[in-house]
Motif scaffolding. Structure first.
Motif, mmCIF file in Angstrom:
data_model
loop_
_atom_site.group_PDB
_atom_site.id
_atom_site.type_symbol
_atom_site.label_atom_id
_atom_site.label_comp_id
_atom_site.label_asym_id
_atom_site.label_seq_id
_atom_site.Cartn_x
_atom_site.Cartn_y
_atom_site.Cartn_z
ATOM 1 N N PRO A 70 0.857 -1.158 -0.077
ATOM 2 C CA PRO A 70 0.099 0.062 -0.010
ATOM 3 C C PRO A 70 0.803 1.184 0.090
ATOM 4 O O PRO A 70 1.984 1.300 0.761
ATOM 5 C CB PRO A 70 -0.616 -0.021 1.328
ATOM 6 N N VAL A 98 -5.965 1.661 -1.834
ATOM 7 C CA VAL A 98 -4.753 1.813 -0.817
ATOM 8 C C VAL A 98 -3.309 1.984 -1.931
ATOM 9 O O VAL A 98 -2.381 2.050 -1.217
ATOM 10 C CB VAL A 98 -4.619 1.144 0.307
ATOM 11 N N THR A 99 -3.652 0.972 -2.955
ATOM 12 C CA THR A 99 -2.392 0.946 -3.885
ATOM 13 C C THR A 99 -2.693 1.947 -5.146
ATOM 14 O O THR A 99 -3.152 1.518 -5.997
ATOM 15 C CB THR A 99 -2.039 -0.303 -4.194
#
Length: 168
Positions: A70, A98-99
């Motif tokens: 992430p 989150v990435t």
């Protein structure tokens, strides 16, 4: 010893074509926005993660997973040309929320694309958001069976460029 003769290793030409460097091929290659990695081989662990996608792909081999931890990865981190890879998975740990691969530069980069896949077979890209690219975040050329799963393409000039490619 010559890494070309050792199983589990691959050699790559250095910039300028004068010489080569060797890297161990890993089943799981770690990539993170920051790393305590300083010398030797990146990607072995989270603490020694690769911080550039090109470096992570150098250590990937048939059947490897490039595990993108992430975080936010800027254009210069993800910009790379991936050649002749087979059966590799590029997966964002934790998913696309989150990435994030992003390009927030105010200037156009001309014909430079973030990830250029050329002559790649059986690549899976999963759980990554591509956002804010003034060019193309993902270009696929002369490749087959590129699977894109649970990825978000937001606020890009063009999301994906396909040239002689088969994408699922």
């Amino acid at each position: 010893s010559d890494c070309q003769t050792e199983p589990g290793f691959a050699c790559f030409k250095t910039k300028g074509g004068e010489g080569s460097t060797c890297a161990e091929l890993l089943p799981v290659v770690h990539m993170a926005p920051t790393s305590s990695f300083h010398s030797g081989q990146c990607g072995l662990t989270v603490d020694a993660a690769c911080t550039k996608l090109a470096d992570a792909f150098k250590h990937a081999h048939d059947g490897s997973t490039v595990l993108v931890h992430p975080g936010r990865y800027d254009f210069l981190t993800v910009a790379s040309t991936v050649l002749n890879s087979r059966n590799v998975t590029l997966v964002g740990q934790g998913g696309p929320s989150v990435t994030i691969f992003y390009d927030d530069s105010a200037t156009m980069r001309g014909e430079v694309n973030a990830i250029h896949l050329k002559k790649v077979t059986n690549l899976r890209i999963e759980g990554i958001t591509f956002t804010g690219f003034a060019t193309v975040p993902l270009e696929v050329e002369d490749s087959s069976t590129i699977e894109i799963v649970n990825c978000h393409f937001l606020h890009n000039r063009v999301s994906i460029s396909l040239q002689s490619a088969y994408v699922m």
